[in-house]
Design an enzyme around this catalytic site. Structure first.
Site, PDB file in Angstrom:
ATOM      1  CG  HIS A 278      -6.882 -58.779 -15.883  1.00 42.62           C
ATOM      2  ND1 HIS A 278      -6.354 -59.773 -16.660  1.00 42.62           N
ATOM      3  CD2 HIS A 278      -6.205 -58.809 -14.715  1.00 42.62           C
ATOM      4  CE1 HIS A 278      -5.396 -60.399 -15.977  1.00 42.62           C
ATOM      5  NE2 HIS A 278      -5.287 -59.821 -14.800  1.00 42.62           N
TER       6      HIS A 278
ATOM      7  CG  ASP B  63      -3.238 -58.192 -11.167  1.00 44.92           C
ATOM      8  OD1 ASP B  63      -3.563 -58.244 -12.367  1.00 44.92           O
ATOM      9  OD2 ASP B  63      -2.759 -59.157 -10.540  1.00 44.92           O
TER      10      ASP B  63
ATOM     11  N   GLY C  17      -9.302 -62.802  -8.483  1.00 45.46           N
ATOM     12  CA  GLY C  17      -9.097 -61.402  -8.831  1.00 45.46           C
ATOM     13  C   GLY C  17     -10.116 -60.486  -8.201  1.00 45.46           C
TER      14      GLY C  17
END
Lengths: 337, 427
Positions: free
Chosen positions: B65, B309, B328
């Site tokens: 991200h 990730d 996250g």
């Protein structure tokens, strides 16, 4: 009365509480119970110390109990309420704790709607090398140690008012009934009651009592492992029980498909005079409050002074919280001297 | 002409199963020679003693991200690329859930223009295009047009809850000739769960997310794939039962590849006893048996690749209760050293297994040729020193965020240099 020296700075969970620690709390609470029966109910034990109640989740009963306990010990008290705080202005929970640290707080009593917040604050206080002790006054569905300890005190003083001790509950059958899954009170009580050697039975519908709870208590030694006994109906849990603890059922449980209706819940798991005939004749019933009358317990049973210990629990709460604050505070004084 | 001679480096080339000590000469961004010993380097060559270090193909990030555009406090494209480079990655693949989302050719063009403005030779940044408008899971994007705009494949990075839409995407996907990556998670079943349901979630008092929230939609998706034949990549595999479903699907010859994340291999729910919000992940960390099955599946090749990730969040966003924190953690700079220590140093995996899962296999999942260690090819390489120690702090990290459970801890292993097919770049 001789008690083991107190070494625990924070009280966050009962999972690792040792039998000596339970006994120290019980004996200290008994001596404060005696103080509370005097004409002057105040002692100077924590004079000059600051106890801050950081209740991020609204609470009246527990906060009042802690506040009164601190005042009976002559501590200065600070109260934090989220509605009037700067949390809405972008302050983090750690900022709030640091603010109270800077004011000279000695003991922080923390409640939060989510599990782990008292741990996070305790860790931050240790990281800052402060000597502040953090007390978990209820975090999410995780633990509520002072409630379990006051329940323990209520039961032990009933069995021996002079010398309450953990071993008194050894072999007693204690049923915990209701929404176990969402209850921090149940979790803390499971730790303390299994530590006493009591036979702990859990009862509730499968949606509120998943079978995974059977392995909730794990100790390093397999020989000491005590399996919890699970029941998806009330009767076998009540059969010959010495004590029954019933839990508050949050009414929003219905909207999450956990129960068909409150009516069906009361029919299956609500405590009534009729139902508790299965228990031993001298059975007593506990409830952490606040009670949903007619849901988890009938009004008649709740108000029956022969059976209900609900008022004693609230009274015990002051002495037990005095004991806990005193032990945490006196440990501090030793470090300083 | 600039030449660099790496003396006595441990060369890993997963494609040829090579793991040996050699001298490697790199000239003008190309591998000039790989020999057991090159006694006479070119006169102007910069000679480095690399004994104890590892040289492998550049690492490939399968999905991560970015903060930019939309959340530059968390991460900018610059900080992201620097973090990737510091972690040994030569290709970085962005998920499209930025703000605005990468769901039109214009947003892809914006990204490319933004990168052209960057003066430094950084890792290759590529992006997944959204499957649905605004990654909202409601309506297909203009898939064929977006496919032509330079995206590497299609993924929302979020679970699709509409089974009919999923079916249609898989059908339409047959003409796109691009990888499609899907994350199986039934939001209704997951409920408000923030840790994997099990004994430990009960002890922690944190709401449990049941394994069936992953396995039920995974089983359904595999049925769709079996019927339609569209190849898919399965993101974020996190449970032991998912591994079984995957093993079965591969045995049946279904066109699926799969990845788990590096954090799910290193940790399980027992770590959450600290209630560190950096351990709040989606999907949540597994129970110990899940972690064990995932590690085994990587070794057996049932799970093809390890994804990073990377999910940056600011201190303010993460300094809240565990359950209220956004899910996250960052990972680009930490994955290689921590995985190396855990799996290679311990002897659980071979060095080639780990390197393959971080380089050639993610490339393959992206339908890209893997980088090679062969004389004559462009140098897309990572030089790693497994012995160098450093401490993870906001200052040592290149990422703008430091949401990791390893913050403040010492770690062994550091990337010394990467080559991005063009020019050598020092970290």
């Amino acid at each position: 009365m001789a008690t083991a020296p107190w070494t625990r700075r924070h009280i966050l969970s009962l999972a690792d509480f040792q039998p000596e620690e339970y006994d120290t709390v019980l004996q200290t609470a008994a001596s404060f119970q005696e103080v509370l029966s005097r004409r002057t109910k105040k002692v100077p034990a924590l004079q000059g110390q600051v106890v801050a109640n950081l209740f991020f989740e609204p609470s009246t009963r527990t906060r009042s109990s802690f506040e009164l306990a601190a005042k009976r010990l002559s501590a200065d008290t600070l109260n934090f309420a989220p509605g009037t705080s700067s949390l809405t202005k972008g302050e983090t929970i750690l900022d709030t704790a640091k603010t109270y640290l800077a004011m000279g707080t000695d003991i922080m009593v923390v409640r939060h709607r989510e599990a782990g917040v008292p741990h996070a604050i305790a860790e931050e206080m240790d990281r800052l090398q402060s000597r502040v002790g953090v007390f978990n006054a209820g975090d999410g569905q995780h633990e509520h140690p002072s409630q379990a300890l006051l329940d323990l005190f209520t039961l032990c003083t009933l069995l021996d008012p002079e010398k309450p001790r953990l071993s008194l509950l050894n072999g007693k059958k204690i049923a915990i009934v209701g929404d176990i899954l969402h209850s921090r009170v149940a979790r803390s009580n499971i730790w303390s009651l299994t530590a006493s050697g009591a036979e702990v039975h859990l009862a509730g519908p499968p949606t509120l009592l998943p079978k995974l709870f059977a392995d909730f208590v794990q100790t390093k030694s397999a020989a000491l492992n005590r399996q919890l006994v699970l029941h998806w109906s009330l009767e076998p849990a009540l059969q010959d029980a010495d004590f029954v603890m019933t839990l508050r059922l949050q009414k929003e449980r219905m909207t999450n498909h956990l129960l068909p209706s409150l009516r069906e819940y009361h029919q299956r798991f609500g405590l009534t005079h009729e139902r508790i005939k299965l228990c031993r004749p001298e059975v007593k019933v506990l409830h952490p409050g606040p009670v949903n009358r007619g849901v988890e317990i009938s009004s008649e049973l709740m108000d029956d002074p022969q059976i209900s210990l609900i008022s004693q629990q609230v009274t015990s709460g002051i002495a037990v919280r005095m004991a806990l604050l005193y032990l945490m505070g006196s440990g501090k004084q030793k470090e300083e001297s | 002409m600039t030449s660099q001679l790496l003396r006595q480096v441990r060369v890993l080339d997963p494609e040829s199963e090579t793991d040996r000590i050699a001298d490697v000469l790199i000239t003008d961004g190309r591998i000039a020679a790989i020999e057991a010993s090159l006694p006479e380097p070119p006169a102007n060559a910069d000679v480095q003693d690399c004994s104890g270090c590892v040289l492998g193909p550049g690492l490939v990030d399968l999905y991560s991200h970015s903060g930019e555009p939309g959340f530059e406090d968390r991460e900018t494209l610059d900080s992201l690329l620097h973090a990737a480079q510091a972690g040994g990655f030569t290709r970085l693949t962005l998920l499209p859930d930025t703000h605005p989302a990468i769901d039109t050719p214009a947003s892809v063009e914006w990204l490319h223009a933004r990168l052209r403005a960057s003066p430094e030779p950084l890792p290759l940044l590529q992006c997944w295009g959204a499957l649905t408008v605004g990654v909202a899971g409601q309506q297909m994007v203009e898939l064929a047009e977006l496919a032509e705009s330079g995206i590497v494949g299609f993924a929302d990075g979020r679970p699709l809850q509409n089974s009919m839409l999923l079916r249609r995407l898989l059908e339409y996907g047959q003409i796109l000739n691009r990888p499609i990556a899907l994350w199986c998670c039934d939001r209704e079943l997951a409920g408000n769960g923030v840790v994997r349901e099990g004994e430990e979630s009960l002890r922690l008092g944190l709401p449990g997310n049941p394994a069936m929230a992953e396995t039920a939609p995974l089983a359904a998706l595999l049925e769709c794939v079996a019927t339609l034949g569209t190849p898919v990549h399965l993101m974020r595999i996190s449970t032991a039962r998912s591994v079984e479903l995957l093993r079965d699907a591969k045995a049946r010859g279904l066109p699926v590849t799969a990845s788990t994340t590096w954090m799910h291999l290193l940790l399980n729910i027992t770590a959450v006893q600290s209630y560190d919000p950096s351990l709040h992940l989606e999907p949540p960390l597994g129970n110990p048996a899940d972690q064990e099955a995932l590690c085994q599946a990587v070794q057996e090749g049932i799970i093809d690749a390890i994804a990073i990730d990377h999910s940056p969040y600011t201190y303010e966003e993460k300094t809240v209760a565990f359950a209220e924190s956004p899910a996250g953690a960052i990972g680009l700079e930490l994955a290689l050293p921590l995985l190396w220590q855990q799996f290679v140093v311990s002897g659980q995996w071979s060095a080639l297994t780990l390197w393959r899962c971080l380089s050639s296999q993610p490339a393959r999942c992206l339908h890209q040729p893997p980088a090679r260690l062969l004389p004559g090819v462009l140098a897309e390489l990572t030089l790693f020193d497994p012995h160098q120690s450093w401490t993870i702090t906001p200052q040592t990290l290149h990422s703008r965020s430091s949401n990791t459970p390893w913050l403040g801890q010492p770690v062994k292993g550091r990337v010394i240099q990467t080559w991005n097919s063009r020019l050598a770049s020092h970290t």
